[in-house]
Enzyme design. Structure first.
Site, mmCIF file in Angstrom:
data_model
loop_
_atom_site.group_PDB
_atom_site.id
_atom_site.type_symbol
_atom_site.label_atom_id
_atom_site.label_comp_id
_atom_site.label_asym_id
_atom_site.label_seq_id
_atom_site.Cartn_x
_atom_site.Cartn_y
_atom_site.Cartn_z
ATOM 1 N N ARG A 1 0.854 -1.183 0.000
ATOM 2 C CA ARG A 1 0.000 0.000 0.000
ATOM 3 C C ARG A 1 0.891 1.235 0.000
ATOM 4 O O ARG A 1 1.983 1.228 0.606
ATOM 5 C CB ARG A 1 -0.876 0.028 1.254
ATOM 6 N N HIS B 1 -1.907 0.721 -9.579
ATOM 7 C CA HIS B 1 -2.547 -0.219 -8.635
ATOM 8 C C HIS B 1 -3.292 -1.332 -9.395
ATOM 9 O O HIS B 1 -4.487 -1.548 -9.182
ATOM 10 C CB HIS B 1 -3.502 0.547 -7.692
HETATM 11 P P1 NDP Z 1 -2.073 -11.821 4.419
HETATM 12 O O1 NDP Z 1 -2.860 -11.321 5.588
HETATM 13 O O2 NDP Z 1 -2.325 -13.191 3.913
HETATM 14 O O3 NDP Z 1 -0.524 -11.706 4.742
HETATM 15 C C1 NDP Z 1 0.007 -10.612 5.411
HETATM 16 C C2 NDP Z 1 1.417 -10.940 5.838
HETATM 17 O O4 NDP Z 1 1.999 -9.760 6.412
HETATM 18 C C3 NDP Z 1 1.462 -12.025 6.903
HETATM 19 O O5 NDP Z 1 2.526 -12.906 6.635
HETATM 20 C C4 NDP Z 1 1.732 -11.237 8.186
HETATM 21 O O6 NDP Z 1 2.460 -11.945 9.171
HETATM 22 C C5 NDP Z 1 2.581 -10.107 7.662
HETATM 23 N N1 NDP Z 1 2.524 -8.963 8.587
HETATM 24 C C6 NDP Z 1 1.486 -8.183 8.910
HETATM 25 N N2 NDP Z 1 1.838 -7.248 9.813
HETATM 26 C C7 NDP Z 1 3.142 -7.452 10.071
HETATM 27 C C8 NDP Z 1 4.076 -6.829 10.914
HETATM 28 N N3 NDP Z 1 3.743 -5.802 11.712
HETATM 29 N N4 NDP Z 1 5.330 -7.305 10.935
HETATM 30 C C9 NDP Z 1 5.688 -8.361 10.171
HETATM 31 N N5 NDP Z 1 4.839 -9.004 9.333
HETATM 32 C C10 NDP Z 1 3.588 -8.550 9.289
HETATM 33 O O7 NDP Z 1 -2.288 -10.744 3.257
HETATM 34 P P2 NDP Z 1 -2.257 -10.983 1.677
HETATM 35 O O8 NDP Z 1 -1.033 -11.723 1.330
HETATM 36 O O9 NDP Z 1 -3.555 -11.516 1.211
HETATM 37 O O10 NDP Z 1 -2.171 -9.464 1.161
HETATM 38 C C11 NDP Z 1 -1.109 -8.636 1.575
HETATM 39 C C12 NDP Z 1 -1.338 -7.216 1.107
HETATM 40 O O11 NDP Z 1 -1.087 -7.087 -0.286
HETATM 41 C C13 NDP Z 1 -2.733 -6.643 1.253
HETATM 42 O O12 NDP Z 1 -3.051 -6.320 2.580
HETATM 43 C C14 NDP Z 1 -2.643 -5.426 0.371
HETATM 44 O O13 NDP Z 1 -2.055 -4.362 1.100
HETATM 45 C C15 NDP Z 1 -1.662 -5.865 -0.725
HETATM 46 N N6 NDP Z 1 -2.356 -6.097 -2.001
HETATM 47 C C16 NDP Z 1 -2.008 -5.309 -3.067
HETATM 48 C C17 NDP Z 1 -2.598 -5.492 -4.287
HETATM 49 C C18 NDP Z 1 -2.187 -4.685 -5.466
HETATM 50 O O14 NDP Z 1 -2.790 -4.821 -6.526
HETATM 51 N N7 NDP Z 1 -1.146 -3.872 -5.359
HETATM 52 C C19 NDP Z 1 -3.627 -6.537 -4.500
HETATM 53 C C20 NDP Z 1 -3.913 -7.298 -3.327
HETATM 54 C C21 NDP Z 1 -3.299 -7.067 -2.125
HETATM 55 P P3 NDP Z 1 1.843 -13.273 9.857
HETATM 56 O O15 NDP Z 1 1.876 -14.327 8.773
HETATM 57 O O16 NDP Z 1 2.764 -13.569 10.940
HETATM 58 O O17 NDP Z 1 0.450 -12.930 10.269
HETATM 59 C C1 OXD Z 2 -6.555 -5.600 -2.856
HETATM 60 C C2 OXD Z 2 -6.120 -4.647 -3.865
HETATM 61 O O1 OXD Z 2 -6.331 -5.385 -1.662
HETATM 62 O O2 OXD Z 2 -6.575 -4.766 -5.022
HETATM 63 O O3 OXD Z 2 -7.131 -6.641 -3.237
HETATM 64 O O4 OXD Z 2 -5.295 -3.777 -3.586
#
Ligand code: NDP
Ligand code: OXD
Length: 308
Positions: A223, A271
């Site tokens: 993000r 995005h």
């Molecule tokens: P998940 O919830 O499956 O994974 C998030 C990961 O981040 C987990 O491994 C989590 O750790 C880790 N995490 C969260 N907070 C912390 C922290 N403070 N310190 C260390 N690690 C942390 O999310 P997704 O993989 O489904 O999606 C991730 C992000 O990708 C979304 O939230 C969004 O921001 C972004 N995204 C962007 C898109 C785009 O088109 N650019 C599309 C879709 C998503 P743990 O495993 O230990 O919980």
């Molecule tokens: C999502 C995105 O979070 O598209 O799925 O950014």
């Protein structure tokens, strides 16, 4: 029982077809044609409507149409109503495509060859073998794990950093704040796939970028709020960083005069790295409706205290 969809209407039309085929008993409606508000039990949305609790007193779950939930103000959603992020295979697959493209472009110099071609320069460059390139992914969740497993097939030396300890075949796993410096020190290409939470806002700071080895690159698919954009510009201009692929920015879009737009070491996309695909998303939502009906937690239910 009404299910309201409030997001992109083009994709919404496909959701409507799929609901009609697979769950004809559900009164599926696309915002703003929502019928009797008191019948609304479920909402799939990017940003919920105002006065959510008042408007939909029988609401039983809010589904994000994306993997992220930072666009939803949790305080507006009653505490007993689960907020569910999107976990579905196609959103992961699209992210794999984007990140693989960015990593290969950086590693094999394709980003640099664009500039060489524009200047009419025939200039071969030597690229290291994939096994000599250390890719580090911030996050080890749904998207990060899909990306890591594909990059592993190319032979990249992969690592992941997450909040809780993980064990992923072929990936060096780091967990927690104390392991972040070691993770960064071994990372040539940093990919951000974190959710935006109070803890991760601003995480791609000047200090973090400076802790990467000289000549490292950034692929920012999390993000916009993760990144200190001024710090990135300084680190690129000072030659500490080589490339930045930015799919997300703050704000979106960047203002036309923003220096990132025309920076020679920056590639910006609007995005589009990934998005939910209706067929697989509707399957995931319908499965979750069944789980909720059985009194089980939804897959992707957000932990409100963690923020993701
Ligand atoms: P998940 O919830 O499956 O994974 C998030 C990961 O981040 C987990 O491994 C989590 O750790 C880790 N995490 C969260 N907070 C912390 C922290 N403070 N310190 C260390 N690690 C942390 O999310 P997704 O993989 O489904 O999606 C991730 C992000 O990708 C979304 O939230 C969004 O921001 C972004 N995204 C962007 C898109 C785009 O088109 N650019 C599309 C879709 C998503 P743990 O495993 O230990 O919980
Ligand atoms: C999502 C995105 O979070 O598209 O799925 O950014």
């Amino acid at each position: 029982m009404t299910f309201v969809y409030k997001a992109d209407p083009v994709r919404g039309a496909r959701w409507a077809e799929l609901f009609a085929e697979r769950a004809p008993h559900i009164d599926f409606r696309i915002w703003p044609d929502i019928g009797d508000e008191s019948r609304v039990r479920y909402l799939a949305t990017w940003v919920p409507p105002e006065r959510l609790a008042e408007r939909f007193p029988q609401l039983q779950a809010v589904f994000s149409v994306g993997a992220g939930v930072d666009q939803i103000d949790f305080a507006d959603v009653p505490a007993h109503v689960p907020i569910v992020r999107m976990i579905e295979p196609a959103i992961a697959e699209r992210m794999v495509e984007y990140v693989t493209h960015a990593v290969l472009s950086i590693h094999r110099g394709f980003a640099a060859y664009d500039a060489a071609q524009a200047a009419g320069r025939w200039q071969p460059m030597v690229a290291p073998l994939a096994g000599e390139v250390r890719v580090g992914v911030l996050g080890a969740g749904q998207l990060a794990q899909a990306v890591l497993s594909r990059l592993g097939l190319f032979g990249y030396d992969c690592a992941a950093w997450s909040r809780s300890a993980k064990s992923i075949v072929g990936v060096q796993c780091f967990a927690g704040q104390e392991s972040l410096p070691a993770f960064l020190a071994r990372t040539d290409i940093l990919v951000c796939l974190l959710p935006l939470t109070p803890e991760t806002r601003g995480i791609l700071s000047d200090e973090l970028l400076g802790a990467l080895p000289r000549g490292a690159s950034l692929v920012q698919t999390g993000r916009g709020g993760h990144l200190d954009q001024q710090a990135l510009l300084r680190r690129l201009d000072g030659d500490h960083l080589r490339w930045a692929f930015l799919d997300v920015t703050e704000p979106e879009p960047l203002p036309p005069e923003h220096p990132l737009w025309r920076h020679p070491k920056v590639r910006i996309t609007p995005h589009i790295a990934s998005s939910t695909q209706p067929d697989t998303a509707v399957a995931a939502v319908l499965e979750n409706l069944e789980r909720l009906a059985r009194g089980e937690p939804a897959v992707g239910a957000v932990d409100r205290t963690r923020g993701y």
